[in-house]
Scaffold this motif. Structure first.
Motif, short mmCIF file in Angstrom:
data_model
loop_
_atom_site.label_atom_id
_atom_site.label_comp_id
_atom_site.label_asym_id
_atom_site.label_seq_id
_atom_site.Cartn_x
_atom_site.Cartn_y
_atom_site.Cartn_z
N ARG A 54 0.81 -1.21 0.00
CA ARG A 54 0.00 0.00 0.00
C ARG A 54 0.84 1.26 0.00
NH1 ARG A 54 -2.25 0.66 4.41
NH2 ARG A 54 -1.74 -1.21 5.62
N GLU A 99 -4.60 -11.12 -5.86
CA GLU A 99 -4.31 -9.72 -5.53
C GLU A 99 -5.55 -8.92 -5.14
OE1 GLU A 99 -2.10 -5.86 -7.60
OE2 GLU A 99 -2.90 -7.47 -8.85
N THR A 100 -6.65 -9.09 -5.85
CA THR A 100 -7.82 -8.26 -5.60
C THR A 100 -8.89 -8.98 -4.77
OG1 THR A 100 -8.89 -8.92 -7.69
CG2 THR A 100 -7.43 -7.00 -7.75
N ARG A 126 -9.58 -5.88 -17.55
CA ARG A 126 -10.08 -5.58 -16.21
C ARG A 126 -8.94 -5.11 -15.30
NH1 ARG A 126 -14.77 -7.96 -14.22
NH2 ARG A 126 -14.40 -9.80 -15.52
N ALA A 127 -7.76 -5.72 -15.45
CA ALA A 127 -6.61 -5.32 -14.65
C ALA A 127 -6.17 -3.90 -15.00
CB ALA A 127 -5.45 -6.30 -14.87
N ARG A 128 -6.21 -3.55 -16.28
CA ARG A 128 -5.83 -2.19 -16.67
C ARG A 128 -6.79 -1.15 -16.08
NH1 ARG A 128 -4.13 -4.57 -21.72
NH2 ARG A 128 -6.25 -4.41 -22.55
N ARG A 129 -8.06 -1.52 -15.97
CA ARG A 129 -9.05 -0.59 -15.41
C ARG A 129 -9.04 -0.59 -13.88
NH1 ARG A 129 -12.66 -3.36 -18.91
NH2 ARG A 129 -13.77 -4.09 -17.03
N GLY A 130 -8.24 -1.47 -13.28
CA GLY A 130 -8.18 -1.54 -11.83
C GLY A 130 -9.36 -2.25 -11.20
N ARG A 132 -11.80 -5.49 -9.89
CA ARG A 132 -11.57 -6.69 -9.09
C ARG A 132 -11.60 -7.92 -9.97
NH1 ARG A 132 -15.01 -9.94 -5.98
NH2 ARG A 132 -16.77 -8.56 -6.43
#
Length: 238
Positions: A54, A99-100, A126-130, A132
Motif C-alpha cells: 500500500r 491480488e484483488t 479488467r486489470a488495466r481498469r483496476g 476486481r
C-alpha cells in the motif's frame, strides 16, 4: 533501555488470532501452541507485505510474500489482498489468494483453497481498469479443502463452500455449495470381488446379496443449494 511495548490494538489482534486458532483447530490446546500455527505466520507475513504494498514498496512486499509462503508450507496470499479480522487457515498447504481478493471477518479456509481469477487472457482489460478479478468473501464464510473460487464473484455472509467445489458464480448469503460426491460401485463378480479377495477365509466372505444397497449420489452442483445455515450474530469492529 526501556522495554519494547506493543500497542493495545496490536495485542488485541494477536490475542484474537490465537483464540480463533484454539477455537477452530481441535488439535491445538493452548495459546502457546497456537503461536506455531501456520495462520499466525501467514497473517504476520500478509500484514507486513500488505503495508509495504500500500505504500508503493512492491518489491519488498513480494519478498515478504515469498518468504511467508516458504515458512508456512505453501500459503500464498498476494500482498494486495484485503483480509478482515479473525481469519483462519487450517493446515494451509497450497492456499492461494489473489491480488484483488477481499476476505471479510471470521472467514476460515482449509488447505488447497484457491481464490483466483479466470486467467490473464481474460483479465488483462479488467486489470488495466483496476477492477476486481478475484472473489469477495463475506463475513463468516467457510471454504472447504480443495475448493476453487474464480473471478470477481461474491460469496454472501455465513455461506459454506464444500470441499472440492468449483464456484464460478455469486453465492447467496447463508447457503451451502456442494461438489459431487464419490459413488461406490460394486465390482463385477471376479476373484477380486467383494467377499472373494485372495487370502480370505470362507468365514470372512460376504455374499453379494447381503451387501447394503448403494444409491448413487446426486450429480454435480456448481450452484448453491437452498439449504440455509443459522448464522450466529456477530459484532464486528472496524
Amino acid at each position: 533501555m526501556s522495554p519494547v511495548r506493543t500497542s493495545p490494538s496490536l495485542r488485541r489482534r494477536i490475542g484474537e488470532t490465537l483464540d480463533v486458532i484454539v477455537a477452530r483447530d481441535p488439535s491445538v490446546r493452548s495459546r502457546t501452541e497456537a503461536l506455531l500455527h501456520p495462520t499466525v505466520l501467514a497473517l504476520l507475513g500478509h500484514r507486513t507485505s500488505n503495508f509495504a504494498y500500500r505504500h508503493g514498496r512492491r518489491l519488498v512486499a513480494r519478498l515478504v510474500c515469498t518468504a511467508t509462503k516458504v515458512l508456512t508450507g505453501g500459503i500464498e496470499i498476494h500482498p494486495g489482498a484485503q483480509i478482515g479480522r479473525r481469519f483462519f487457515v487450517d493446515h494451509g498447504s497450497g492456499v492461494v489468494v489473489g491480488e484483488t481478493a477481499v476476505i471479510g471477518d471470521d472467514v476460515s479456509l482449509f488447505h488447497q483453497v484457491t481464490l483466483g481469477s479466470f486467467g490473464w487472457w481474460h483479465e488483462q482489460e479488467r486489470a488495466r481498469r483496476g477492477g476486481r478479478r478475484h472473489p469477495r468473501l463475506g463475513n463468516g464464510v467457510t471454504v472447504g479443502a480443495g475448493a476453487t473460487l474464480l473471478g470477481p464473484i461474491t460469496v454472501g455472509d455465513d455461506a459454506l463452500i464444500g470441499a472440492m467445489s468449483l464456484v464460478l458464480r455469486d453465492v447467496p448469503k447463508g447457503v451451502h455449495v456442494n461438489a459431487p460426491r464419490a459413488t461406490i460401485e460394486q465390482l463385477a463378480e471376479s476373484p477380486a470381488a467383494v467377499g472373494e479377495l485372495p487370502g480370505t477365509s470362507a468365514a470372512d466372505r460376504v455374499a453379494a446379496d447381503r451387501l447394503p444397497a448403494l444409491t448413487p449420489t446426486e450429480g454435480p452442483r456448481t450452484d448453491a443449494r437452498p439449504s440455509h445455515r443459522n448464522g450466529s450474530e456477530r459484532t464486528h469492529e472496524s
